[in-house]
Design a protein around this motif. Structure first.
Motif, PDB file in Angstrom:
ATOM      1  N   ALA A   1       0.921  -1.173  -0.154  1.00 53.57           N
ATOM      2  CA  ALA A   1       0.119   0.086  -0.088  1.00 53.57           C
ATOM      3  C   ALA A   1       0.928   1.322   0.173  1.00 53.57           C
ATOM      4  N   MET A   2       2.019   1.190   0.641  1.00 58.79           N
ATOM      5  CA  MET A   2       2.964   2.545   0.791  1.00 58.79           C
ATOM      6  C   MET A   2       3.495   2.781  -0.846  1.00 58.79           C
ATOM      7  N   LEU A   3       3.655   1.564  -1.546  1.00 57.92           N
ATOM      8  CA  LEU A   3       4.190   2.078  -3.019  1.00 57.92           C
ATOM      9  C   LEU A   3       2.933   2.640  -3.934  1.00 57.92           C
ATOM     10  N   ASN A   4       1.775   2.298  -3.557  1.00 52.42           N
ATOM     11  CA  ASN A   4       0.659   2.915  -4.254  1.00 52.42           C
ATOM     12  C   ASN A   4       0.813   2.658  -5.828  1.00 52.42           C
ATOM     13  N   GLY A   5       1.065   1.289  -5.922  1.00 54.79           N
ATOM     14  CA  GLY A   5       1.383   0.996  -7.512  1.00 54.79           C
ATOM     15  C   GLY A   5       2.151   1.760  -8.204  1.00 54.79           C
ATOM     16  N   GLY A   6       3.228   2.146  -7.630  1.00 55.61           N
ATOM     17  CA  GLY A   6       4.383   3.014  -8.310  1.00 55.61           C
ATOM     18  C   GLY A   6       3.959   4.568  -8.262  1.00 55.61           C
ATOM     19  N   ASP A   7       2.918   5.056  -8.065  1.00 54.54           N
ATOM     20  CA  ASP A   7       2.519   6.301  -8.003  1.00 54.54           C
ATOM     21  C   ASP A   7       2.760   6.884  -6.631  1.00 54.54           C
ATOM     22  N   VAL A   8       4.424   6.956  -6.315  1.00 53.85           N
ATOM     23  CA  VAL A   8       4.733   7.452  -5.019  1.00 53.85           C
ATOM     24  C   VAL A   8       5.966   8.169  -5.253  1.00 53.85           C
ATOM     25  N   ASP A   9       6.420   9.060  -4.477  1.00 55.13           N
ATOM     26  CA  ASP A   9       7.761   9.487  -4.466  1.00 55.13           C
ATOM     27  C   ASP A   9       8.552   9.213  -3.249  1.00 55.13           C
TER      28      ASP A   9
ATOM     29  N   TYR B   1      15.425  -4.037  -4.402  1.00 55.55           N
ATOM     30  CA  TYR B   1      14.069  -4.391  -3.928  1.00 55.55           C
ATOM     31  C   TYR B   1      12.982  -3.806  -4.806  1.00 55.55           C
ATOM     32  N   PHE B   2      13.325  -2.400  -5.403  1.00 53.62           N
ATOM     33  CA  PHE B   2      12.305  -1.868  -6.489  1.00 53.62           C
ATOM     34  C   PHE B   2      12.479  -2.691  -7.897  1.00 53.62           C
ATOM     35  N   SER B   3      13.776  -3.121  -8.156  1.00 55.80           N
ATOM     36  CA  SER B   3      13.854  -3.800  -9.490  1.00 55.80           C
ATOM     37  C   SER B   3      13.288  -5.078  -9.366  1.00 55.80           C
ATOM     38  N   GLU B   4      13.396  -6.021  -8.096  1.00 51.28           N
ATOM     39  CA  GLU B   4      12.614  -7.334  -8.309  1.00 51.28           C
ATOM     40  C   GLU B   4      11.213  -7.065  -8.213  1.00 51.28           C
ATOM     41  N   LYS B   5      10.700  -6.049  -7.579  1.00 48.63           N
ATOM     42  CA  LYS B   5       9.213  -5.753  -7.591  1.00 48.63           C
ATOM     43  C   LYS B   5       8.612  -5.309  -8.767  1.00 48.63           C
ATOM     44  N   THR B   6       9.559  -5.111  -9.828  1.00 51.51           N
ATOM     45  CA  THR B   6       9.315  -4.295 -11.002  1.00 51.51           C
ATOM     46  C   THR B   6       8.509  -3.247 -10.776  1.00 51.51           C
ATOM     47  N   ILE B   7       8.726  -2.304  -9.712  1.00 52.25           N
ATOM     48  CA  ILE B   7       8.034  -1.137  -9.458  1.00 52.25           C
ATOM     49  C   ILE B   7       9.059   0.131  -9.968  1.00 52.25           C
ATOM     50  N   THR B   8       8.618   0.959 -10.523  1.00 52.29           N
ATOM     51  CA  THR B   8       9.541   2.239 -10.546  1.00 52.29           C
ATOM     52  C   THR B   8       8.644   3.417 -10.064  1.00 52.29           C
ATOM     53  N   PRO B   9       9.240   3.955  -8.984  1.00 51.18           N
ATOM     54  CA  PRO B   9       8.439   4.899  -8.407  1.00 51.18           C
ATOM     55  C   PRO B   9       8.551   6.133  -9.307  1.00 51.18           C
ATOM     56  N   GLN B  10       7.525   7.196  -9.350  1.00 53.01           N
ATOM     57  CA  GLN B  10       7.172   7.939  -9.976  1.00 53.01           C
ATOM     58  C   GLN B  10       8.752   9.080 -10.091  1.00 53.01           C
ATOM     59  N   ASN B  11       9.024   9.227  -8.676  1.00 54.32           N
ATOM     60  CA  ASN B  11      10.429   9.985  -8.529  1.00 54.32           C
ATOM     61  C   ASN B  11      11.257   9.303  -7.336  1.00 54.32           C
ATOM     62  N   PHE B  12      12.643   8.996  -7.685  1.00 57.36           N
ATOM     63  CA  PHE B  12      13.331   8.336  -6.293  1.00 57.36           C
ATOM     64  C   PHE B  12      14.626   9.173  -6.095  1.00 57.36           C
ATOM     65  N   HIS B  13      14.632   9.787  -5.027  1.00 60.26           N
ATOM     66  CA  HIS B  13      15.616  10.655  -4.551  1.00 60.26           C
ATOM     67  C   HIS B  13      16.505   9.909  -3.352  1.00 60.26           C
ATOM     68  N   TYR B  14      17.713   9.749  -3.577  1.00 60.17           N
ATOM     69  CA  TYR B  14      18.324   9.240  -2.516  1.00 60.17           C
ATOM     70  C   TYR B  14      19.958  10.010  -2.066  1.00 60.17           C
ATOM     71  N   GLU B  15      20.190   9.735  -0.764  1.00 59.55           N
ATOM     72  CA  GLU B  15      21.458  10.216  -0.490  1.00 59.55           C
ATOM     73  C   GLU B  15      22.103   9.212   0.177  1.00 59.55           C
ATOM     74  N   LYS B  16      23.476   8.794  -0.235  1.00 57.08           N
ATOM     75  CA  LYS B  16      24.362   7.701   0.515  1.00 57.08           C
ATOM     76  C   LYS B  16      25.200   8.509   1.552  1.00 57.08           C
ATOM     77  N   PHE B  17      25.394   7.897   2.334  1.00 61.04           N
ATOM     78  CA  PHE B  17      26.411   8.662   3.318  1.00 61.04           C
ATOM     79  C   PHE B  17      27.325   7.636   3.630  1.00 61.04           C
ATOM     80  N   THR B  18      28.874   7.904   3.703  1.00 65.58           N
ATOM     81  CA  THR B  18      29.606   7.186   3.984  1.00 65.58           C
ATOM     82  C   THR B  18      30.703   7.831   5.112  1.00 65.58           C
TER      83      THR B  18
END
Ligand code: FES
Length: 341
Positions: free
Chosen positions: A292-300, A316-333
């Motif tokens: 439900a949190m993924l809203n069928g992909g209509d999610v930022d 996870y997204f690739s295995e679910k074959t879901i592409t969110p409308q927008n995907f913003h990420y920050e990696k910190f090391t």
């Protein structure tokens, strides 16, 4: 009446300018000593083309199709020599800040407190000196200079943009330079210099459900985003899944509870990776995302955490074959680990 315009340069630097009513962005930037790219300043050459990421504006129709085509306009491109803002806007500028004869701003601060929230997280609170507040976009970071050295470390704000008091959630890295200074030497009244703000990880306009994924002290930018949402209001569900390694790593739960009360559309859950955890939810963040949190992909989706978490979420997204409308990420090391690798 004036609007705040965030100019995000290609090198990650952000500068904020004020644009008066009926003033064009290019003119406002020049008035504030930022030389945005331009040539004709008349809608003919296309040199001033940028991307408007959020906000309302009027471009008029007094420019040539050669300078900005209909298709480019539909994709959010604008001519800053023609653009008159009708709200606050965020504009991505496709050149470096140095090319526009600008750069990071520097801010002097005084240390208010250092609190070890857990063995892995330190909260640093600072007060600005000689400055009413730092304009930034919720989710962005600044570079904090280690006192007595030229070394800097990048930390996301957990506080609200513009506040006189700043806060940061800092990962306590064993033998890390900043962690060691904060743990052993820092005291109220110490001066710290900040430069920034920077970063392309920031809250966009909320126009659909939002899923936030935080790992450890990657919670910091979400606290700032949620405080902004508390102020502006939101009309879509906002879910946060916050993952930590150990039970004792869970921090800021009181504040998250307060945000749940203040933002009716907001909910959160915490999961703990340690198999011996007594938490209700064990495992990794990806194991606690409901369909439900993924809203069928209509999610930022916004994600902030260490590199293995970012990679796990992408898988996870690739295995679910879901592409969110927008995907913003920050990696910190943590720098200590980066230096060792
Ligand atoms: Fe030539 Fe804007 S500067 S179109």
């Amino acid at each position: 009446m004036s609007y705040t315009i965030a100019l995000n340069f290609e090198d990650g630097v952000s500068r904020f300018i004020q644009c008066n009513e009926n003033e064009k962005v290019l003119d406002a930037a020049y008035r504030q000593k930022i030389n945005l790219p331009m040539d004709c300043s008349d809608g003919v050459c296309g040199t001033c083309k940028c991307r408007c990421e959020t906000g309302n504006f009027d471009l008029g129709d007094d420019y040539l199709e050669d300078a900005l085509s209909e298709q480019e306009r539909e994709k959010g491109l604008v001519l800053t020599c023609q653009m008159i803002p009708e709200s606050d806007c965020v504009i991505a500028v496709p050149v470096s800040s140095a090319m526009c004869k600008t750069g990071n701003e520097t801010f002097r601060t005084e240390l208010i407190s250092v609190e070890h929230l857990s063995a892995s997280a330190i909260e640093l609170r600072l007060r600005l000196q000689d400055h009413p507040g730092i304009a930034f976009l919720s989710g962005q970071y600044v570079n904090i200079q280690l006192p007595g050295s030229d070394i800097t470390r990048a930390y996301s704000f957990s506080s609200l943009p513009g506040a006189e008091e700043l806060s940061f959630l800092i990962r306590n890295v064993p033998d890390g330079l900043m962690s060691t200074w904060l743990s052993r030497r820092a005291k109220p009244g110490d001066n710290l210099t900040l430069t920034g703000p920077q970063g392309s990880f920031y809250l966009r306009e909320v126009v659909r459900p939002v899923l936030m994924l935080a790992g450890g002290t990657g919670l910091a930018p979400f606290l700032s985003m949620l405080r902004t949402m508390m102020r502006t209001g939101v009309h879509y569900p906002i879910h946060l899944v916050y993952g930590v390694t150990l039970d004792t790593d869970r921090v800021k739960l009181d504040e998250l509870d307060m945000l749940v009360e203040q933002i009716p559309q907001f909910s959160y859950r915490v999961c703990v990776a340690d198999t011996h955890s007594t938490a209700e939810r064990k495992g990794y963040v990806t194991q606690h995302i409901d369909d439900a949190m993924l809203n069928g992909g209509d999610v930022d989706v916004y994600l902030c955490g260490p590199p293995p978490m970012v990679e796990a979420v992408m898988r996870y997204f690739s295995e679910k074959t879901i592409t969110p409308q927008n995907f913003h990420y920050e990696k910190f090391t943590p720098q200590a680990i980066r230096e060792a690798s």
